[in-house]
Motif scaffolding. Sequence first.
Motif, PDB file in Angstrom:
ATOM      1  N   TYR A 215       8.070 -91.347  12.540  1.00  0.00           N
ATOM      2  CA  TYR A 215       8.649 -91.219  13.875  1.00  0.00           C
ATOM      3  C   TYR A 215       9.519 -89.970  13.961  1.00  0.00           C
TER       4      TYR A 215
ATOM      5  N   PHE B 103       9.800 -87.167  25.649  1.00  0.00           N
ATOM      6  CA  PHE B 103      10.177 -87.603  24.298  1.00  0.00           C
ATOM      7  C   PHE B 103      11.426 -86.908  23.773  1.00  0.00           C
TER       8      PHE B 103
ATOM      9  N   THR C 122       9.856 -91.537  18.812  1.00  0.00           N
ATOM     10  CA  THR C 122       8.474 -91.302  19.195  1.00  0.00           C
ATOM     11  C   THR C 122       7.601 -91.376  17.945  1.00  0.00           C
TER      12      THR C 122
ATOM     13  N   THR D  99       3.579 -89.380  22.627  1.00  0.00           N
ATOM     14  CA  THR D  99       4.626 -89.570  23.621  1.00  0.00           C
ATOM     15  C   THR D  99       4.134 -90.450  24.773  1.00  0.00           C
TER      16      THR D  99
ATOM     17  N   GLN E 225       0.547 -94.306  23.651  1.00  0.00           N
ATOM     18  CA  GLN E 225       1.798 -94.610  24.347  1.00  0.00           C
ATOM     19  C   GLN E 225       1.653 -94.545  25.870  1.00  0.00           C
TER      20      GLN E 225
END
Length: 539
Positions: free
Chosen positions: A123, A138, A146, A177, A419
């Motif tokens: 991440y 992000f 993220t 993102t 995402q």
Amino acid sequence: MAMENVQRDPVADLIVIFKEKTEALIMRMFVLDILILVFVVAMAEDQRDPVADQILIFKDNTEGPIGVLTTKAGAPVPYHEATNTLNTELIDNEFFMDVLDALSRERIPERVVHAKGTGAFGYFKVTHDISHICKADFLKKVGMKTPVAVRFSTAVGNKGSSDLALDFRGFAVKFYTHEGNFDIAGFNTPMYLYNEPLHIQPVIHAARRNPATNILDPNMLWDLLTLVPETIHITLLVFSGRGLPASYRNMPGFGIHTYQVENKYGEPHYARFHFIPDGGIENLSSEKALNLTALEPDYLTKDLYRAIGNGDFPSWTVSVQILTKEDIKKTGTKMFDSTRVIPLKEFPLHEIGKLVLNRNAKNFFAEIEQLAFCPGNLVPGILGSPDKLFQARRLAYRDTQLYRLGGNFKKIPVNCPFQTKVYTYNRDGVPPVGDNEEDAPNYYPNSFNGPAPYMAQQSSRLIKIVEKRAYNFDQAAELYENELTTEERTELIKNLVFSLGPVTKFLQDRAIKIFTTIHKDLGFRVARGLNSTTMYYKS
């Protein structure tokens, strides 16, 4: 009787007392040995090697077979079909047919460059707010995390080559993102080889195998490096040690390009990305790398997997150099020349976050070999770079992934922008197709509620720049004289002399002339190492 035990005669009962104490001591030692053995066994279990013991760890973490063996279509496979084909009709054995057609189709084309590599997942966490210059989702909130995928690689070698070749290194990051995937196809050096896109083919071909002999040819390499002298800047850094990282955990990464970014008001700024390992930058000497290669050609791959498997999660501090429109007007378009660095003294680093890797791939092919980076994967707030090299890399990376993985490569799970929900008008083609956009309209514009583009309130466009031929000898001289340590300069000369040793004389002379133009001491030391009579350093 109890009174007699208390008042034992130390003289008469000496032997008995000694015997009892000895037996008690032996018992305590036995118990202690058992405890130590249990502790050692427990420690051994905790310290199992995630690389060497991977398949054993899997066995210990599962009870019996994990499921019933099936065909590709999901039908259970009977024992007799999984164990015998003799005296049977092969075409009637679907398990065998699955094995046969899968085996001959296991391989996909390897990457033309960066073929040998590895990667991991983790991440990115925002530590500093830069929303005043970039509106990317992000980056908008301190503490926001993220998901990321990172791939490390050599540049020149094929898939089966050593991790420890003296080479440029790839450092590519995919940010998953909420506004789509953002990819940085970076290097482990803050500069690139060239800024002229036409150089892409000769640079790659010259560094690979001779088309007649199929052998790496140093004459080809140094012919090209001296004919495209802007490549010498990155070569000096790579040969001084950066080309042999002690581990990928100790390797830095750089975005190479100067990206144009914008805030929510559409005001542009310009940024270069830096990923500096929190464990420090460490490199290997060429001698140590050579010795390790003989025993551990996958040394860097094993090190990364083992560290993450043991919970030693590597991390990098992510920073950007920031320039304004006024800075660009003052300094000119050389700030977009990827063969040059942007001086840290003039434009210091601004920390934006931390990159942490905490998960190994569950399956290397599925998650690393199919991991596909594209510089064109951008998100709102990050517009890319206006230089022609960036445009060329957008084209080249896209075409590479289409060739290797097919037209739907972005639907492969590791490349999916998971995402966010994807809505396109693209349909069909070679699998995977996912849900193929289900029953939504398949053309745009339409009057039937198909997906519609968003209307940006305030936004900028990439600026137009006039680029010049790359020139970086001034920065190469600065690198040699003021940035490299004494040990790094020694490593540099040693590696240059070793690489140039088998090269034909006129190419040696041409290289020495370039080195001398950059810095007289550099040219002198290489010439002396080659026992050259060419004395360009006198001029």
